[in-house]
Enzyme design. Sequence first.
Site, PDB file in Angstrom:
ATOM      1  N   ARG A 179      -8.341  -0.258 -42.415  1.00  0.00           N
ATOM      2  CA  ARG A 179      -7.296  -0.560 -43.379  1.00  0.00           C
ATOM      3  C   ARG A 179      -5.974   0.233 -43.150  1.00  0.00           C
ATOM      4  O   ARG A 179      -5.148  -0.393 -43.845  1.00  0.00           O
ATOM      5  CB  ARG A 179      -7.820   0.040 -44.884  1.00  0.00           C
ATOM      6  CG  ARG A 179      -8.955  -0.794 -45.618  1.00  0.00           C
ATOM      7  CD  ARG A 179      -9.101  -0.252 -46.872  1.00  0.00           C
ATOM      8  NE  ARG A 179      -9.788   0.963 -47.142  1.00  0.00           N
ATOM      9  CZ  ARG A 179     -11.160   0.960 -46.946  1.00  0.00           C
ATOM     10  NH1 ARG A 179     -11.890  -0.108 -46.964  1.00  0.00           N
ATOM     11  NH2 ARG A 179     -11.772   2.175 -47.164  1.00  0.00           N
TER      12      ARG A 179
ATOM     13  N   ASP B 219      -9.008  10.476 -17.402  1.00  0.00           N
ATOM     14  CA  ASP B 219      -9.228  11.520 -16.448  1.00  0.00           C
ATOM     15  C   ASP B 219     -11.122  11.576 -16.448  1.00  0.00           C
ATOM     16  O   ASP B 219     -11.322  12.344 -15.934  1.00  0.00           O
ATOM     17  CB  ASP B 219      -8.960  12.849 -16.726  1.00  0.00           C
ATOM     18  CG  ASP B 219      -9.082  13.086 -18.133  1.00  0.00           C
ATOM     19  OD1 ASP B 219      -9.734  12.597 -18.942  1.00  0.00           O
ATOM     20  OD2 ASP B 219      -8.997  14.264 -18.280  1.00  0.00           O
TER      21      ASP B 219
ATOM     22  N   ASN C 129      -5.523  10.385 -28.530  1.00  0.00           N
ATOM     23  CA  ASN C 129      -5.367  11.826 -28.551  1.00  0.00           C
ATOM     24  C   ASN C 129      -4.360  12.426 -29.526  1.00  0.00           C
ATOM     25  O   ASN C 129      -3.406  12.042 -29.282  1.00  0.00           O
ATOM     26  CB  ASN C 129      -5.217  12.569 -27.023  1.00  0.00           C
ATOM     27  CG  ASN C 129      -6.585  12.183 -26.199  1.00  0.00           C
ATOM     28  OD1 ASN C 129      -6.599  11.354 -25.317  1.00  0.00           O
ATOM     29  ND2 ASN C 129      -7.814  12.650 -26.398  1.00  0.00           N
ATOM     30  N   ALA C 130      -4.815  13.386 -30.274  1.00  0.00           N
ATOM     31  CA  ALA C 130      -3.861  14.002 -31.397  1.00  0.00           C
ATOM     32  C   ALA C 130      -3.391  13.054 -32.068  1.00  0.00           C
ATOM     33  O   ALA C 130      -2.077  13.101 -32.328  1.00  0.00           O
ATOM     34  CB  ALA C 130      -2.884  14.701 -30.530  1.00  0.00           C
TER      35      ALA C 130
ATOM     36  N   ASP D 158      -1.237  13.925 -17.969  1.00  0.00           N
ATOM     37  CA  ASP D 158      -1.179  15.254 -18.919  1.00  0.00           C
ATOM     38  C   ASP D 158      -1.927  16.447 -18.028  1.00  0.00           C
ATOM     39  O   ASP D 158      -2.535  17.233 -18.777  1.00  0.00           O
ATOM     40  CB  ASP D 158      -2.032  14.763 -20.189  1.00  0.00           C
ATOM     41  CG  ASP D 158      -1.682  15.644 -21.340  1.00  0.00           C
ATOM     42  OD1 ASP D 158      -0.670  16.356 -21.149  1.00  0.00           O
ATOM     43  OD2 ASP D 158      -2.644  15.666 -22.320  1.00  0.00           O
TER      44      ASP D 158
ATOM     45  N   LEU E 215     -10.343  20.330 -25.912  1.00  0.00           N
ATOM     46  CA  LEU E 215      -9.835  20.089 -24.973  1.00  0.00           C
ATOM     47  C   LEU E 215      -8.143  20.123 -24.922  1.00  0.00           C
ATOM     48  O   LEU E 215      -7.517  19.947 -25.969  1.00  0.00           O
ATOM     49  CB  LEU E 215      -9.989  18.615 -24.467  1.00  0.00           C
ATOM     50  CG  LEU E 215     -11.382  18.177 -24.171  1.00  0.00           C
ATOM     51  CD1 LEU E 215     -11.390  16.410 -24.272  1.00  0.00           C
ATOM     52  CD2 LEU E 215     -11.647  18.502 -22.733  1.00  0.00           C
TER      53      LEU E 215
ATOM     54  N   ALA F 103      -3.440  21.417 -28.440  1.00  0.00           N
ATOM     55  CA  ALA F 103      -3.238  22.859 -27.578  1.00  0.00           C
ATOM     56  C   ALA F 103      -1.957  23.364 -27.850  1.00  0.00           C
ATOM     57  O   ALA F 103      -1.539  24.465 -27.105  1.00  0.00           O
ATOM     58  CB  ALA F 103      -3.280  22.593 -26.182  1.00  0.00           C
ATOM     59  N   HIS F 104      -1.025  22.846 -28.723  1.00  0.00           N
ATOM     60  CA  HIS F 104       0.286  23.438 -29.023  1.00  0.00           C
ATOM     61  C   HIS F 104       0.291  24.413 -30.160  1.00  0.00           C
ATOM     62  O   HIS F 104      -0.474  24.406 -31.017  1.00  0.00           O
ATOM     63  CB  HIS F 104       1.029  22.357 -29.554  1.00  0.00           C
ATOM     64  CG  HIS F 104       1.446  21.170 -28.689  1.00  0.00           C
ATOM     65  ND1 HIS F 104       2.657  20.703 -28.406  1.00  0.00           N
ATOM     66  CD2 HIS F 104       0.518  20.464 -27.817  1.00  0.00           C
ATOM     67  CE1 HIS F 104       2.623  19.762 -27.341  1.00  0.00           C
ATOM     68  NE2 HIS F 104       1.461  19.734 -27.178  1.00  0.00           N
TER      69      HIS F 104
END
Length: 399
Positions: A236, A262, A228-229, A287, A321, A148-149
Amino acid sequence: MTETALIQFKNCHLVRNHQIVTDDLWVRNGKIVDPEKVFFDEKKTADTVIDCQNAIIAPGFIDIQINGGYGIDFAHNTTDTETGVSLVAKNILAHGVTSFCPTLVTSPVSTYHQVLPNIPKKAGGKHGATILGVHLEGPFISLEKKGAHPAECIKDLNEGAKTANDTYGPLDNVAIITLAPEKVGALDTIEDLSKKGITMAVGHSTANLCDGEKAVQKGSNLITHLFNAMLPFHHRDPGLVGLLTSDAIPDGRTVYFGIISDGVHTHPAALRIAFRAHPDGLILVTDAISAMGLEDGTHFIGQLTVDVRNKKAYIANTNTLCGSIAPMDECVRIFQKSTNCSLVYALEAASLHPAKCLNIEQSKGTLNYGADADFLMLGRDLSVWATWIAGECVYEKQR
């Protein structure tokens, strides 16, 4: 009640030494005290006795990644930052949070210079939870894993720590910085800023395991919102997730990782994998974004517009999200149910573990003698009955 009053909490069960023990808690001058020394050296009894009605007493929760809540976004609320932070600090008391790190997502340089000086470290009390320092999540992150950045605000680290200092301004109020370790200049920045006492985290990243190991060897000790992200696990090259079981971590070091339990961001099976792979490093984070505590609708996170639909937050007009709206006590309950871990472990993942990550475990995240009297009274279902900071009741649920 005077500052020197000796308070005895009885009929309670304490989270102490990684177990639940039936014992009284003694508090004076905002600290937890050893009753034996009071009895034998001072020959004193309690000035006030509080019946806890069979409550569990646990250290207060510490949220090291929270972007806002209750209509406030710390990176978007630039006109009256202190009032916004104070509003969130006050409201999270009801959810057991006694200390937190207000988090700024990737923002324009002007926002950092405008907002950061107005979020000073601050002791907690009835006005709100303790502010431990700001968590700067970006702008030195991967464009491919920006989440979301806003892409237009993402920056490179051409001159290492100098670029970071120029971007943020003075770092006196900063506790944590998240960056992508694969970026040019990132490793030198991690080394320089970790030596200044800032917790350097890796996240929003396309880093492979080797990149992550180099970052840890340079001083990083935290992974921002695991799974996440970041690159998905691959057999491997497991990426940053592989740090949980890496054999290249310096002796005596623990790699911590935030995880969002969450019920939306991380599948229960993923929670179980992380818990079983590296339980010592697991930290529960919310978060949370501005929509925490609000109804469905349109809100903000940093520079982006956010839609909340059915208790999930998405970048407006997408299905991406962009942050949680679950408070910390709910995350603790979801995690405990998802992993079937002990009540003690779930509580310590939100208190002792973040305190250790920030190197403040002598005063926060514990009920040991000499620690700050920041604690919660909880039911067996881990519902928050009351929140105390420095030996003062700052929230009590009507029951």
